[in-house]
Design an enzyme around this catalytic site. Structure first.
Site, PDB file in Angstrom:
ATOM      1  N   SER A 127     -36.076 -49.086  -6.310  1.00 17.83           N
ATOM      2  CA  SER A 127     -37.127 -47.979  -5.451  1.00 17.83           C
ATOM      3  C   SER A 127     -38.278 -47.693  -6.226  1.00 17.83           C
ATOM      4  O   SER A 127     -39.387 -47.523  -5.473  1.00 17.83           O
ATOM      5  CB  SER A 127     -36.243 -46.670  -5.229  1.00 17.83           C
ATOM      6  OG  SER A 127     -35.236 -47.084  -4.422  1.00 17.83           O
TER       7      SER A 127
ATOM      8  N   HIS B 157     -39.191 -42.313  -7.756  1.00 14.03           N
ATOM      9  CA  HIS B 157     -40.022 -42.885  -6.808  1.00 14.03           C
ATOM     10  C   HIS B 157     -41.358 -42.271  -7.285  1.00 14.03           C
ATOM     11  O   HIS B 157     -42.311 -43.146  -7.282  1.00 14.03           O
ATOM     12  CB  HIS B 157     -39.865 -42.149  -5.564  1.00 14.03           C
ATOM     13  CG  HIS B 157     -38.565 -42.592  -4.754  1.00 14.03           C
ATOM     14  ND1 HIS B 157     -38.109 -42.219  -3.694  1.00 14.03           N
ATOM     15  CD2 HIS B 157     -37.503 -43.658  -5.118  1.00 14.03           C
ATOM     16  CE1 HIS B 157     -36.958 -42.732  -3.205  1.00 14.03           C
ATOM     17  NE2 HIS B 157     -36.762 -43.608  -4.261  1.00 14.03           N
TER      18      HIS B 157
END
Length: 499
Positions: free
Chosen positions: A284, A335
């Site tokens: 991610s 993220h």
């Protein structure tokens, strides 16, 4: 002769707007040209029409029809508002009144598309801001000049189109495909040697686990990028990597893409290390780094970015960040860390056709400081060092494998971190009982029951401990309480045994 002069004037005007004013050519027809002024806010589209007008009624009908065409262009270009303009080049103005043509027309009540119109006849042609042109006497000279003007406009439009396309097709997504293959192979090994949802298996294969990173296993910051927790996690990240990674690799080329990908991935792992105590894995952070690379492209080529993918990229990014903040299990630190890392790395490598500059060295230093700062803060942030629930989960998996000695330190650490967590005291009591430390097990089970009185497993285990200690009456009372809370055949067997 006057007709060919207006034809010449028409193509001179188009040529002037394309080459001097830098309008973008949208469509070039025989007697109609659509141009876009990207520097105007809201965006301005100009439609030039070479037509000899007799009556204003024709112009009115054409204006109303053009409003629908302008609205279609607005939707195709994904614009919030659009100002359109019809410019009719005619030898003579209409013979009847046409004053109302100058008023603006709106596509709808929302007024997202506004269209104005004007007519330039032979008398007004000399009043325009076009630069002076060579004096041409014959029709043949004008036709030749018109041909050259049209060809120059066509070539310039094609050149700009090819230049814009070149931004998106510089490289081929070889590395993206290889990364997807490696990620799939690692998922297979995780499932083959345990489970991709098993904390112990994840840690064994290199997931981000703060205590081991602090002990020097820094390679976990990289290996965690290739592991995924469950098939849904693998599928969603693979899908995102396929589309985003392919787009970034085509734009930047394979070498630059890999630099962006790994800097973003390591930045995401470091951000997770600095702010999140859970075991973490997944691509991610690197994928959000691809978002960062696309945002960099949006800064360098802002007009092209928002004309093509810009709004979609920004919308999807915002949705993902909001989702990350809303769902506790999502590692939004990774993220955001990857997003910033990918953005900075893109400034370091730049787009392939840009000239090298001192800014690249500056951003290389900024990127280095960013990565070091995350690692430094991670070392100082004591809140992320351990998590009692995580320690319980690891200890429980060791107990299921009957590896009591390995389970014990994790369960003890969980109790030390949160003595009011009944699962921690319950499992530690089980481990103490396996080591025949029944006095300590009794103490922990009583503590568990005080925290959660309806914990029927704790009452049953307490009965077993009382039995081992020879306290039969207490054992009977404990197993009776367990049966009151939950009917189980094992509990009944123990009750019969005690009777």
């Amino acid at each position: 002769m006057e007709t060919i002069r207006q034809d010449y004037f028409f193509w001179r005007m188009v040529h002037y707007l394309v080459f001097q004013k830098k309008y973008r050519l949208l469509e070039q027809g025989f007697r109609e040209v659509w141009l876009e002024d990207e520097n105007m806010k809201p965006r301005r589209i100009v439609r030039l029409v070479r037509v000899d007008i007799d009556f204003s009624s024709w112009v009115k009908r054409d204006v109303l029809q053009s409003v629908k065409q302008f609205e279609l262009v607005r939707k195709q270009l994904r614009l919030g508002k659009l100002e359109g303009e019809n410019i009719y080049i005619s030898v003579y103005p209409p013979v009847d009144s046409w004053d109302d043509i100058n008023k603006p027309y709106f596509e709808s009540r929302k007024k997202r598309t506004i269209v104005s119109s004007s007519i330039i006849d032979s008398a007004k042609a000399n009043e325009t801001e076009l630069p002076p042109a060579p004096i041409l006497q014959s029709i043949e000279e004008m036709e030749t000049a018109i041909f050259h003007l049209k060809e120059q406009i066509r070539v310039e439009g094609k050149r700009r189109e090819e230049k814009e396309k070149s931004f998106f097709f510089y490289g081929k997504p070889f590395a993206t495909v290889m990364l997807l293959i490696v990620i799939s192979i690692m998922f297979y090994f995780l499932e083959r040697h345990g489970s991709s949802t098993s904390v112990l298996t994840l840690i064994e294969f290199g997931a981000k686990y703060n205590p081991l990173i602090e002990e020097g296993e820094w390679w976990r910051l990289i290996s965690a990028m290739f592991l995924h927790i469950g098939f849904l996690h693998l599928f969603m990240n693979s899908l995102a990597l396929f589309y985003l990674g392919s787009a970034v690799e085509r734009m930047f080329g394979t070498g630059r893409f890999l630099f962006i990908y790994f800097i973003a991935g390591v930045s995401g792992s470091l951000a997770s290390f600095a702010f999140n105590e859970q075991v973490a894995a997944g691509a991610s952070g690197a994928i959000f780094g691809c978002f960062g690379a696309l945002l960099y492209f949006g800064i360098v080529e802002r007009k092209l970015f928002f004309r093509t993918m810009g709004k979609s990229v920004v919308t999807i990014l915002i949705i993902n960040l909001v989702f990350g903040f809303a769902v506790p299990m999502v590692d939004n630190g990774a993220h955001i860390g990857g997003l910033i890392g990918g953005f900075l790395a893109s400034f370091v490598v730049q787009l392939p056709k840009l000239k090298h500059s001192i800014k690249q060295l500056v951003f290389l230093g900024v990127t280095f400081l960013y990565v070091v700062s995350l690692y430094w803060f991670g070392g100082l942030n004591e809140h992320k060092a351990s998590n009692p629930i995580l320690e319980v989960q690891i200890g429980q998996e060791y107990l299921q494998k009957e590896e009591y000695e390995l389970a014990y330190p994790h369960l003890q650490r969980a109790v030390n971190l949160d003595a009011d967590l009944p699962e921690a005291t319950f499992l530690l009591a089980y481990a103490e009982a396996m080591f025949e430390n029944y006095e300590r097990a009794r103490e922990l089970l009583l503590q568990t029951i005080s925290l959660r009185s309806d914990f029927h497993e704790a009452h049953y285990n307490l009965a077993l401990v009382y039995y081992e200690l020879g306290e039969i009456e207490e054992a009977r009372a404990a197993v009776s309480r367990a049966l009151e809370l939950y009917h189980d055949d094992i509990y009944l067997e123990l009750e019969k045994k005690l009777k």
